[in-house]
Design a protein around this motif. Structure first.
Motif, PDB file in Angstrom:
ATOM      1  N   LEU A  57      18.729   6.490  48.240  1.00 23.97           N
ATOM      2  CA  LEU A  57      18.083   5.735  47.178  1.00 23.97           C
ATOM      3  C   LEU A  57      16.577   5.644  47.436  1.00 23.97           C
ATOM      4  O   LEU A  57      16.148   5.440  48.558  1.00 23.97           O
ATOM      5  N   VAL A  58      15.819   5.805  46.366  1.00 25.87           N
ATOM      6  CA  VAL A  58      14.366   5.675  46.457  1.00 25.87           C
ATOM      7  C   VAL A  58      13.921   4.788  45.298  1.00 25.87           C
ATOM      8  O   VAL A  58      14.303   5.024  44.158  1.00 25.87           O
ATOM      9  N   ILE A  59      13.158   3.758  45.597  1.00 26.45           N
ATOM     10  CA  ILE A  59      12.677   2.876  44.537  1.00 26.45           C
ATOM     11  C   ILE A  59      11.159   2.853  44.555  1.00 26.45           C
ATOM     12  O   ILE A  59      10.555   2.715  45.621  1.00 26.45           O
ATOM     13  N   GLY A  64       9.513  -0.573  39.741  1.00 28.48           N
ATOM     14  CA  GLY A  64      10.913  -0.799  40.079  1.00 28.48           C
ATOM     15  C   GLY A  64      11.801   0.335  39.602  1.00 28.48           C
ATOM     16  O   GLY A  64      12.957   0.128  39.246  1.00 28.48           O
ATOM     17  N   THR A  65      11.260   1.536  39.562  1.00 31.71           N
ATOM     18  CA  THR A  65      12.063   2.682  39.121  1.00 31.71           C
ATOM     19  C   THR A  65      13.043   3.080  40.221  1.00 31.71           C
ATOM     20  O   THR A  65      12.672   3.201  41.389  1.00 31.71           O
ATOM     21  N   PHE A  66      14.254   3.279  39.813  1.00 32.37           N
ATOM     22  CA  PHE A  66      15.351   3.465  40.750  1.00 32.37           C
ATOM     23  C   PHE A  66      15.834   4.905  40.707  1.00 32.37           C
ATOM     24  O   PHE A  66      16.423   5.325  39.715  1.00 32.37           O
ATOM     25  N   TYR A  67      15.527   5.669  41.740  1.00 32.44           N
ATOM     26  CA  TYR A  67      15.985   7.063  41.800  1.00 32.44           C
ATOM     27  C   TYR A  67      17.208   7.167  42.708  1.00 32.44           C
ATOM     28  O   TYR A  67      17.241   6.555  43.779  1.00 32.44           O
ATOM     29  N   ALA A 105      15.339   1.120  35.452  1.00 31.36           N
ATOM     30  CA  ALA A 105      14.989  -0.020  36.293  1.00 31.36           C
ATOM     31  C   ALA A 105      16.168  -0.516  37.104  1.00 31.36           C
ATOM     32  O   ALA A 105      17.290  -0.623  36.625  1.00 31.36           O
ATOM     33  N   TYR A 106      15.848  -0.809  38.340  1.00 34.94           N
ATOM     34  CA  TYR A 106      16.764  -1.337  39.325  1.00 34.94           C
ATOM     35  C   TYR A 106      17.569  -2.510  38.773  1.00 34.94           C
ATOM     36  O   TYR A 106      18.780  -2.559  38.840  1.00 34.94           O
ATOM     37  N   LYS A 107      16.846  -3.449  38.163  1.00 36.24           N
ATOM     38  CA  LYS A 107      17.478  -4.704  37.740  1.00 36.24           C
ATOM     39  C   LYS A 107      18.381  -4.541  36.520  1.00 36.24           C
ATOM     40  O   LYS A 107      19.157  -5.422  36.193  1.00 36.24           O
ATOM     41  N   LYS A 114      24.830  -8.170  37.512  1.00 33.65           N
ATOM     42  CA  LYS A 114      25.718  -9.333  37.642  1.00 33.65           C
ATOM     43  C   LYS A 114      25.717  -9.930  39.045  1.00 33.65           C
ATOM     44  O   LYS A 114      26.440 -10.870  39.316  1.00 33.65           O
ATOM     45  N   GLN A 115      24.946  -9.336  39.919  1.00 31.18           N
ATOM     46  CA  GLN A 115      24.961  -9.825  41.284  1.00 31.18           C
ATOM     47  C   GLN A 115      23.999 -10.987  41.460  1.00 31.18           C
ATOM     48  O   GLN A 115      23.015 -11.106  40.740  1.00 31.18           O
ATOM     49  N   LEU A 116      24.290 -11.811  42.442  1.00 33.11           N
ATOM     50  CA  LEU A 116      23.413 -12.912  42.781  1.00 33.11           C
ATOM     51  C   LEU A 116      23.195 -12.811  44.277  1.00 33.11           C
ATOM     52  O   LEU A 116      24.098 -13.066  45.057  1.00 33.11           O
TER      53      LEU A 116
END
Lengths: 597, 182
Positions: A57-59, A64-67, A105-107, A114-116
């Motif tokens: 994973l690369v962010i 916040g781009t999630f590769y 985006a990661y989020k 749904k995670q906390l």
């Protein structure tokens, strides 16, 4: 400190490292230098993000781009396109299962949405080998607060009010445990972190230790202050070399800054922390066995009482908590018991990290508020079952836990509800099963594990698990007899109530819970000599569908037993006498002409 | 089985003659002498030196640390990590975890046993590979997994696993030949 315009986070967890994140990082450094970006863009090697399946994973921040699944050869494109021209490399983005939508985006990804994240708050966001990054995110503030503004009793009260319960499996209230140890008379006390994460299928403790070791160290220091300990041990299993390495770095950095050792921050409180490497024994996760192992002996449990809080390591009052429990402590102190208690259910507060694996689309570590349903975890976060197959159930809690069938998918995940359903929280392994998982085979698998890990000290566990395993193996081999089910149940009940420690007490759970919900599968094995999931090889019969067979000869060549005969371009045949049921022909056939029944 | 005393004596002698490892062992024992509860750690480091726990060395550890030999042997046989026979250059740890099991780890084991011509727990005759298993390597999202000398290999198939082992064997052969030419 030098300011940069972008950060590139490269995951350095065990999962991503095995898929090549080190190479990605090396190439990235070279590329940045080549384009003279090395002063503007900073590479951060982080701990585990939990989405190991998609690694490396690369962010890229600030966007916040999630590769995902980035390989070394993809790096030049990321540098030239994204960092130089500001264009996102879309082909490396995460694609949602089912909809195939690309999400930058990661989020925004369901897996994370749904995670906390409380215990995993820093995992994947900071470089775990640099203490300053932890401090920059508010690290060690809680330790300072505790040392200068709170009495040990106040700390214990805060933890009690937060409702934090042991995350290692049992779910004992942490504050209460601390109080027992505090009240135990003794000049020398020990605080111990149980990082002997041995449950097959669970890896949250590894991720916390690799991704955010300081949160555990800070939690332990706070605990030590609360119970009155001056010395602590982290007992970490040797199978986690990266976790041990990062812990060592973290401890020495904390010592350098005066956050561990003599007279911490000038408060007069001293705390020394040591690492003990386990040597490969599952039973050492049991607290009395763990302490025996720290003492250099065979890790065998002993009768309680006396409890560790009265007489633990070297006969001194000791307190043991699990990694995830400690990682929660600093946040509770910082944000208050009320904040923590506002999450979760009435009796199970806060969040829990689960290792979601098995036949589910998104596998990885997920942290969710207590009380969330299994359905939300498996279908929303996990993205449903692989290949659209039918959901059969979930195994929760590892070898101590049980299976929860599909019709109970709306069970809330908290300590009480799980026990009611015949499973337990355990350390939080969640293995999703589809129609191709045989429940008898799964029960046999877990019993095989507990049986081989039984230390042999008490008879119910040593002999009982052995007998149960023999019966299960017999059933899987098609030699089950009608009274087997009853014998299994009786043995299970006896072992549960008479074994010496938690390993034995919970060992029958996988069998008892599958007998409760999947009894028909046992019956099919015993009475019909049939494995409904087509897993138990002794019960399978292979034959060839003459209509579909084109006589290509692939199966004939693949068969190691010479059981397949037939002329070219003519339908082939399997000799059931010679067939060893290895399944090679089944895998090789492209016409789906091999029938497995 | 005949008496192995002579073998053990010979082994003890040859271990002492290897001054490099013997000095390391003495330094190690010196560091831990008198430290309580250090037996597991000492044995781990002894294993780092020799690759396994030779019996004469265990005897020696017992003498220096003033622990009963039976206790040393008891600890050495209790924990999975300790080995009483020499290990191969590459130690293959096959994950036996739940996620790996439901994703077909048993077939990996079969393939590797066949490829290496050994059973689980054994070492190949050329001393290159030891096939061993671990309860769970904690890389469940990559299941099925094996670890070779600390490096995890994920999402394996029997073919992939064979390939990895083959490549390592080739590599070794290559380096041997190079060594021969020099």
């Amino acid at each position: 400190m030098q300011l940069v315009r972008a950060h590139i986070l490269v995951c350095g967890g065990t999962g991503c490292t095995s898929s090549g994140s080190k190479q990605v990082q090396d190439v990235l450094a070279k590329e940045l230098e080549k384009h003279k970006l090395d002063k503007e863009v900073k590479i951060v090697e982080t701990g585990c993000h939990g989405f190991c399946e998609m690694g490396p994973l690369v962010i890229v921040y600030p966007e916040g781009t999630f590769y995902v699944r980035v390989q070394a050869e993809d790096v030049p494109e990321i540098v030239e396109e994204h960092l130089l021209k500001g264009r996102i490399v879309t082909r490396l983005l995460y694609k949602a299962p089912v909809t195939e939508e690309q999400i930058p985006a990661y989020k925004e990804i369901n897996f994370y949405k749904k995670q906390l994240r409380v215990a995993l708050r820093n995992c994947g966001s900071i470089n775990p080998e640099v203490i300053q990054e932890y401090i920059a995110r508010g690290g060690y503030e809680s330790l300072e607060k505790v040392l200068f503004e709170m009495t040990p009793e106040q700390v214990i009260d805060e933890i009690k009010r937060s409702g934090l319960r042991g995350r290692g499996g049992g779910g004992f209230p942490t504050g209460l445990k601390w109080e027992f140890c505090r009240r135990s008379p003794g000049d020398m006390k020990y605080i111990i972190c149980n990082a002997d994460e041995g449950d097959p299928g669970a890896f949250m403790d590894r991720s916390v230790l690799e991704g955010d070791p300081h949160s555990v160290i800070e939690g332990m220091a706070i605990g030590a202050y609360a119970i009155g300990a001056r010395e602590g041990y982290i007992y970490c299993r040797a199978e986690y070399p990266l976790a041990i390495k990062r812990l060592k770095i973290a401890i020495s950095q904390a010592e350098e800054l005066g956050l561990l050792g003599e007279n911490i921050l000038g408060s007069g409180f001293s705390f020394d922390l040591h690492i003990k490497e386990g040597a490969g024994a599952f039973v050492c996760g049991e607290e009395t066995a763990l302490m025996a192992s720290i003492e250099g002996r065979r890790g065998m449990p002993r009768v309680r009482p006396p409890f560790p809080a009265q007489s633990g390591l070297w006969g001194k009052p000791s307190n043991i908590n699990n990694v995830e429990t400690f990682a929660n402590v600093p946040v509770i102190i910082k944000r208050g018991a009320e904040w923590f208690a506002s999450m979760g259910t009435e009796k199970s507060k806060g969040t829990k990290v689960f290792a979601l694996t098995g036949k589910v689309n998104n596998t990885g570590l997920v942290e969710v508020p207590m009380g969330i349903t299994l359905r939300e975890i498996i279908f929303d976060i996990g993205g449903g079952i692989v290949g659209g197959k039918k959901y059969k159930g979930v195994q929760i809690g590892g070898p101590s836990g049980g299976c929860i069938p599909a019709h109970l998918v709306d069970t809330p995940v908290d300590y009480e509800s799980l026990i009611e359903a015949g499973a337990m929280m355990g350390s939080g392994g969640l293995v999703v099963m589809d129609e191709t998982t045989c429940m008898v085979d799964l029960a046999r698998f877990f019993l095989n594990f507990t049986q081989s890990e039984s230390c042999g000290k008490c008879t119910p566990c040593r002999e009982g698990t052995k007998r149960m395993l023999e019966i299960l193996t017999r059933i899987c081999n098609g030699q089950g007899v009608p009274e087997d089910i009853e014998t299994l149940e009786r043995l299970g009940r006896v072992i549960k109530s008479t074994a010496l420690c938690g390993l034995g007490n919970t060992a029958p759970n996988p069998v008892l819970s599958t007998l409760r919900y999947f009894r028909h599968e046992y019956e099919a094995h015993i009475f019909e000599k049939r494995c409904p999931a087509h897993v138990c090889s002794a019960l399978l019969v292979y034959s060839i569908d003459e209509e579909k067979c084109i006589g290509c000869g692939r199966c004939l060549r693949a068969c190691p037993a010479g059981a397949i005969t037939g002329e070219k371009k003519e339908p082939h045949k399997i000799d059931p006498e010679k067939c060893i049921k290895c399944g090679s022909c089944f895998e090789k056939c492209k016409q789906e002409a091999i029938i497995r029944s | 089985m005949g008496c192995t005393c002579d073998d053990q004596q010979n082994l003890a002698q040859s271990l002492q003659n290897d001054t490099n490892t013997w000095t390391k062992l003495q330094d190690l024992l010196e560091r831990f002498r008198g430290q309580r509860g250090s037996l597991v750690t000492v044995l781990q480091q002894v294993q780092d030196i020799y690759g396994y726990l030779p019996r004469p060395v265990m005897q020696h550890v017992a003498e220096v640390l003033r622990i009963k030999p039976a206790k040393v042997y008891g600890v050495a046989t209790f924990y999975k990590q300790f080995r009483l026979t020499p290990m191969g250059k590459y130690v293959i740890l096959l994950c036996q975890g739940t996620a790996c099991h439901v994703n077909g780890s048993e077939r990996l084991a079969e393939a590797l046993c066949e490829e290496l011509q050994i059973s689980e727990g054994e070492t190949t005759t050329d001393g290159l590979f030891t096939l061993s298993s671990a309860a769970c390597l904690g890389c469940c999202s990559l299941a099925p997994v094996m670890m070779i000398n600390g490096l995890a290999y994920g999402q394996l198939t029997p073919q992939k696993a064979r390939q990895i082992v083959k490549e390592l064997a080739e590599q070794e052969k290559g380096s041997l030949q190079e060594g021969g030419l020099q």
